[in-house]
Motif scaffolding. Structure first.
Motif, PDB file in Angstrom:
ATOM      1  N   PRO A 478       0.962  -1.165   0.018  1.00 12.07           N
ATOM      2  CA  PRO A 478       0.113  -0.032   0.065  1.00 12.07           C
ATOM      3  C   PRO A 478       0.863   1.306   0.054  1.00 12.07           C
ATOM      4  O   PRO A 478       1.507   1.537   0.973  1.00 12.07           O
ATOM      5  CB  PRO A 478      -0.791  -0.059   1.447  1.00 12.07           C
ATOM      6  CG  PRO A 478      -0.007  -0.994   2.278  1.00 12.07           C
ATOM      7  CD  PRO A 478       0.622  -1.939   1.115  1.00 12.07           C
ATOM      8  N   LEU A 479       0.616   2.370  -0.940  1.00  9.68           N
ATOM      9  CA  LEU A 479       1.512   3.324  -1.195  1.00  9.68           C
ATOM     10  C   LEU A 479       0.616   4.601  -1.172  1.00  9.68           C
ATOM     11  O   LEU A 479      -0.363   4.569  -1.831  1.00  9.68           O
ATOM     12  CB  LEU A 479       2.416   3.267  -2.378  1.00  9.68           C
ATOM     13  CG  LEU A 479       3.226   1.911  -2.588  1.00  9.68           C
ATOM     14  CD1 LEU A 479       3.810   1.752  -4.025  1.00  9.68           C
ATOM     15  CD2 LEU A 479       4.224   2.057  -1.608  1.00  9.68           C
ATOM     16  N   SER A 480       1.254   5.443  -0.534  1.00  7.09           N
ATOM     17  CA  SER A 480       0.456   6.941  -0.709  1.00  7.09           C
ATOM     18  C   SER A 480       0.736   7.436  -2.184  1.00  7.09           C
ATOM     19  O   SER A 480       1.626   6.765  -2.763  1.00  7.09           O
ATOM     20  CB  SER A 480       0.962   7.857   0.357  1.00  7.09           C
ATOM     21  OG  SER A 480       2.436   8.121   0.378  1.00  7.09           O
ATOM     22  N   GLY A 481       0.204   8.579  -2.319  1.00  5.94           N
ATOM     23  CA  GLY A 481       0.406   9.082  -3.583  1.00  5.94           C
ATOM     24  C   GLY A 481       1.722   9.681  -3.781  1.00  5.94           C
ATOM     25  O   GLY A 481       2.120   9.637  -4.711  1.00  5.94           O
ATOM     26  N   GLY A 482       2.295  10.278  -2.563  1.00  5.78           N
ATOM     27  CA  GLY A 482       3.679  10.694  -2.628  1.00  5.78           C
ATOM     28  C   GLY A 482       4.659   9.587  -2.965  1.00  5.78           C
ATOM     29  O   GLY A 482       5.615   9.904  -3.607  1.00  5.78           O
ATOM     30  N   GLU A 483       4.474   8.509  -2.314  1.00  4.72           N
ATOM     31  CA  GLU A 483       5.342   7.320  -2.481  1.00  4.72           C
ATOM     32  C   GLU A 483       5.336   6.774  -3.961  1.00  4.72           C
ATOM     33  O   GLU A 483       6.323   6.529  -4.358  1.00  4.72           O
ATOM     34  CB  GLU A 483       5.088   6.329  -1.472  1.00  4.72           C
ATOM     35  CG  GLU A 483       5.190   6.545   0.009  1.00  4.72           C
ATOM     36  CD  GLU A 483       4.861   5.503   0.836  1.00  4.72           C
ATOM     37  OE1 GLU A 483       5.207   5.614   2.221  1.00  4.72           O
ATOM     38  OE2 GLU A 483       3.956   4.939   0.661  1.00  4.72           O
ATOM     39  N   LEU A 484       4.134   6.767  -4.329  1.00 10.96           N
ATOM     40  CA  LEU A 484       3.897   6.334  -5.971  1.00 10.96           C
ATOM     41  C   LEU A 484       4.850   7.368  -6.862  1.00 10.96           C
ATOM     42  O   LEU A 484       5.324   6.899  -7.571  1.00 10.96           O
ATOM     43  CB  LEU A 484       2.409   6.263  -6.426  1.00 10.96           C
ATOM     44  CG  LEU A 484       1.658   5.307  -5.775  1.00 10.96           C
ATOM     45  CD1 LEU A 484       0.245   5.395  -6.064  1.00 10.96           C
ATOM     46  CD2 LEU A 484       2.089   4.018  -6.531  1.00 10.96           C
ATOM     47  N   GLN A 485       4.725   8.773  -6.583  1.00 11.81           N
ATOM     48  CA  GLN A 485       5.554   9.501  -7.287  1.00 11.81           C
ATOM     49  C   GLN A 485       6.792   9.538  -7.109  1.00 11.81           C
ATOM     50  O   GLN A 485       7.712   9.332  -8.256  1.00 11.81           O
ATOM     51  CB  GLN A 485       4.682  11.187  -6.831  1.00 11.81           C
ATOM     52  CG  GLN A 485       3.596  11.503  -7.504  1.00 11.81           C
ATOM     53  CD  GLN A 485       3.421  12.906  -7.502  1.00 11.81           C
ATOM     54  OE1 GLN A 485       4.263  13.841  -6.568  1.00 11.81           O
ATOM     55  NE2 GLN A 485       2.536  13.302  -8.237  1.00 11.81           N
ATOM     56  N   ARG A 486       7.391   9.099  -5.957  1.00  9.75           N
ATOM     57  CA  ARG A 486       8.824   8.934  -5.747  1.00  9.75           C
ATOM     58  C   ARG A 486       9.362   7.414  -6.469  1.00  9.75           C
ATOM     59  O   ARG A 486      10.314   7.497  -7.154  1.00  9.75           O
ATOM     60  CB  ARG A 486       9.066   8.768  -4.393  1.00  9.75           C
ATOM     61  CG  ARG A 486       9.342  10.314  -3.646  1.00  9.75           C
ATOM     62  CD  ARG A 486       9.562  10.241  -2.172  1.00  9.75           C
ATOM     63  NE  ARG A 486       8.316   9.922  -1.442  1.00  9.75           N
ATOM     64  CZ  ARG A 486       8.363   9.782  -0.177  1.00  9.75           C
ATOM     65  NH1 ARG A 486       9.583   9.743   0.334  1.00  9.75           N
ATOM     66  NH2 ARG A 486       7.340   9.527   0.654  1.00  9.75           N
ATOM     67  N   LEU A 487       8.400   6.442  -6.546  1.00  5.75           N
ATOM     68  CA  LEU A 487       8.844   5.300  -7.199  1.00  5.75           C
ATOM     69  C   LEU A 487       8.854   5.853  -8.718  1.00  5.75           C
ATOM     70  O   LEU A 487       9.539   5.139  -9.600  1.00  5.75           O
ATOM     71  CB  LEU A 487       7.860   4.207  -6.851  1.00  5.75           C
ATOM     72  CG  LEU A 487       7.960   3.483  -5.616  1.00  5.75           C
ATOM     73  CD1 LEU A 487       6.906   2.544  -5.203  1.00  5.75           C
ATOM     74  CD2 LEU A 487       9.232   2.868  -5.322  1.00  5.75           C
ATOM     75  N   GLY A 488       7.818   6.510  -9.190  1.00  6.59           N
ATOM     76  CA  GLY A 488       7.880   6.792 -10.459  1.00  6.59           C
ATOM     77  C   GLY A 488       9.220   7.622 -11.091  1.00  6.59           C
ATOM     78  O   GLY A 488       9.483   7.449 -12.183  1.00  6.59           O
ATOM     79  N   LEU A 489       9.605   8.666  -9.994  1.00  4.03           N
ATOM     80  CA  LEU A 489      10.832   9.278 -10.256  1.00  4.03           C
ATOM     81  C   LEU A 489      12.031   8.178 -10.374  1.00  4.03           C
ATOM     82  O   LEU A 489      12.891   8.161 -11.281  1.00  4.03           O
ATOM     83  CB  LEU A 489      11.123  10.145  -9.199  1.00  4.03           C
ATOM     84  CG  LEU A 489      10.313  11.359  -9.473  1.00  4.03           C
ATOM     85  CD1 LEU A 489      10.445  12.190  -7.930  1.00  4.03           C
ATOM     86  CD2 LEU A 489      10.799  12.355 -10.315  1.00  4.03           C
ATOM     87  N   ALA A 490      11.898   7.242  -9.457  1.00  6.94           N
ATOM     88  CA  ALA A 490      13.117   6.173  -9.242  1.00  6.94           C
ATOM     89  C   ALA A 490      13.217   5.497 -10.556  1.00  6.94           C
ATOM     90  O   ALA A 490      14.111   5.059 -11.143  1.00  6.94           O
ATOM     91  CB  ALA A 490      12.837   5.460  -8.201  1.00  6.94           C
TER      92      ALA A 490
END
Length: 594
Positions: A478-490
């Motif tokens: 389970p990921l928050s919106g900010g965590e999803l964005q950071r994985l997208g950046l990664a």
């Protein structure tokens, strides 16, 4: 909500029968087997009357019939075997066609890119991929049988003509009006059913939109109103369904009634021939057996009505397959490798139109190699559109986009994916595990590269807290919106490339995390050119330069501090909460390695 207009488009004319028959080519082997079995079955049906007629004449003449009876038994056995294997071949043809059709449809949808997929809502595409494709594939065996039955009908008509030309004339006079009537009723069924499917898809689109916004609907307490909106096409759906069944009802009694009349007339002509000595009893039997074969195509009322409906289903699939990707190539052989360079990005006289609106109008912009440039503008100014042009997720209607002096439309997809990386505001993670999501499209990435990318994107800490780290299944993370964005950046960092495009890719981060991320990106991506679609003051302030976008053109290029101090209109851009404009293409899924 996005999809309603797409599904509510005016119905197009259903494709001709050629489009439905063309589906046979998707499973040629099984379709050929089905065709052979059907031909054998109908060929035997054409021979049986001849053999049966000889048996009758020989019995009446008190001649030996052993040979003819053996031939008749062999033909009947051959027909039974052909019918049995034909059923197996028909199922194989249907399933093979469905698999090939769905594969082709999915491949084509992805090939259409951002402009093409925006024409269809997700619910509408799912309907075309599932129900419409399935019903189209089911029609393949019936198409084969109908084609062969038509050929057999012609053969039986010729046989009737050989027995007695008067029988052939009587058949043509009686059958031609039936064929014209059936053609008219089948077109009515296809047209009405196409409307039915279109309204049904509209309901699916509305429901998909409502499910995507279920939290908003629940918070606003507008559930009953949404139910009415979702089901608003029901009256039109009911009307189209009633028209379809009205046409079927007309077929159900008019065609059989007319067929009985044709049979009576032909048998009367044949009986008169027997009484006058023009025909033998065996020839009368042959004529009686040939009549249903000659009427075989018309007699398949249920099959023909099914094909009329399948034609409407196939029309919705073919409509998507007929759309051509808008991407054009400047050369006949696109380069597979981007020539070496520092990563300078240039837009020269770029114009992009969306429907009747000009999003970008002769835009010129040069992004220096290694610099961080934030694109700033009001909602709908074209920030996302400009971002999509950099990696050729969208082609301009006019002008050119260059990377280190090389036109992007002269490069292959693989070369562009190696040269340009993307991170979006709403990334979608694809794959089974977090590791799969970060290395999606780059399967040879090492663990060290994944760790470095997670560190740069400030995702390392929360990834380590997951039950199995980077090997945690996405369904269990389970990921928050900010965590999803950071994985997208990664993921964008893992892909590498000399240019990184960030489309508001930090909008869900808190101020502290965004500041840490900005510092990490500056240090970890030193030397890489960055183009940022910025909606927040902090993002623009941290960029080396700001490209101020207004009315589809670049109004100014300067540091944020200079524009902020000198331009009240620039400060006004940030006065309201920025959001993607209605006229700009959006990207929820990244098609970077397709």
């Amino acid at each position: 909500m996005t999809g309603t207009a797409s599904a509510g488009r005016t119905a197009q004319t259903p494709p001709g029968w050629r489009g439905l028959v063309g589906l046979v080519r998707l499973a040629p082997g099984h379709a050929a087997a089905k065709s052979v079995c059907t031909v054998v079955t109908l060929g035997v049906s054409l021979l049986v009357p001849v053999v049966a007629a000889r048996v009758v004449d020989q019995v009446l003449a008190r001649q030996g019939t052993g040979r003819e009876l053996a031939t008749l038994a062999t033909l009947i056995l051959l027909r039974a075997l052909a019918e049995a294997y034909g059923e197996v071949a028909g199922v194989s043809a249907r399933t093979g066609t469905l698999a090939a059709l769905r594969h082709r449809l999915v491949t084509h949808i992805l090939a259409l890119g951002v402009p093409g997929t925006r024409r269809h809502a997700s619910g509408d595409l799912v309907t075309r991929l599932t129900d419409n494709a399935s019903m189209s594939a089911r029609a393949v065996p019936e198409v084969v049988e109908a084609v062969v039955a038509t050929a057999a009908s012609l053969g039986a008509l010729i046989a009737l003509w050989i027995v007695d030309w008067r029988l052939g004339v009587a058949f043509l006079v009686g059958a031609l009006p039936i064929v014209l009537l059936l053609h008219h009723l089948m077109n009515r069924v296809t047209s009405s059913f196409e409307d039915y499917l279109r309204h049904l898809a509209a309901i699916a689109v509305r429901l998909t939109d409502a499910l995507a916004g279920s939290r908003t609907i629940r918070a606003a307490g507008t559930g009953p109103r949404e139910v009415e909106r979702i089901l608003s096409p029901m009256p039109d759906l009911s009307s189209a369904g009633l028209r379809t069944w009205a046409a079927r009802r007309a077929v159900s009694w008019q065609v059989p009634f007319a067929l009985v009349g044709v049979r009576v007339v032909i048998l009367a002509v044949a009986g008169l021939g027997v009484t006058t000595g023009r025909l033998s009893p065996g020839e009368f039997l042959a004529a009686a057996l040939y009549v249903p074969i000659a009427l075989g195509f018309v007699q398949q009322v249920d099959t023909l009505m099914f094909l009329a409906g399948a034609r409407a289903h196939a029309g919705r699939v073919i409509e998507v397959l007929a759309e051509r990707p808008q991407f054009r190539c400047a050369t006949s052989t696109p380069a597979d490798v981007l020539p070496p360079g520092p990563g300078a990005l240039s837009f020269h006289r770029v114009t992009v139109r969306h429907e009747d609106r000009t999003v970008l109008d002769g835009l010129d912009l040069d992004v220096p190699a290694g610099a961080s440039v934030a694109v700033v503008g009001r909602s709908g100014a074209g920030k996302t559109t400009l971002s999509l042009l950099a990696g050729r997720l969208l082609d301009p209607d006019e002008g050119e986009v260059l990377i280190d002096g090389v036109r992007v439309d002269s490069l292959s997809r693989a070369a562009l994916r190696c040269g340009v990386g993307y991170a979006f505001d709403r990334p979608v993670l694809l794959g089974r595990t977090v590791r799969d999501a970060l290395t999606y499209g780059c399967p040879g990435t090492t663990g060290a590269d994944v760790g470095q990318a997670a560190s740069v994107a400030q995702a390392e800490a929360f990834v380590q807290r997951l039950p199995q780290g980077v090997d945690t299944p996405l369904t269990g993370a389970p990921l928050s919106g900010g965590e999803l964005q950071r994985l997208g950046l990664a993921r964008a960092v893992v892909h590498g490339g000399r240019i990184l495009v960030l489309d508001d890719a930090t909008s869900s981060l808190d101020t502290i995390t965004e500041a840490k991320l900005a510092a990490a990106l500056t240090e970890g991506l030193a030397g890489r050119t960055r183009l940022l679609a910025a909606h927040r003051v902090a993002t623009a302030a941290r960029a080396d330069l700001v490209a101020w976008l207004e009315d589809g053109r670049i109004r100014a290029v300067a540091p944020h501090s200079v524009l902020w101090a000198a331009e009240p209109a620039y400060r006004a851009v940030f006065a309201s909460v920025a959001q993607v404009g209605e006229g700009e293409p959006q990207v929820d899924e990244e098609e970077l390695c397709a």
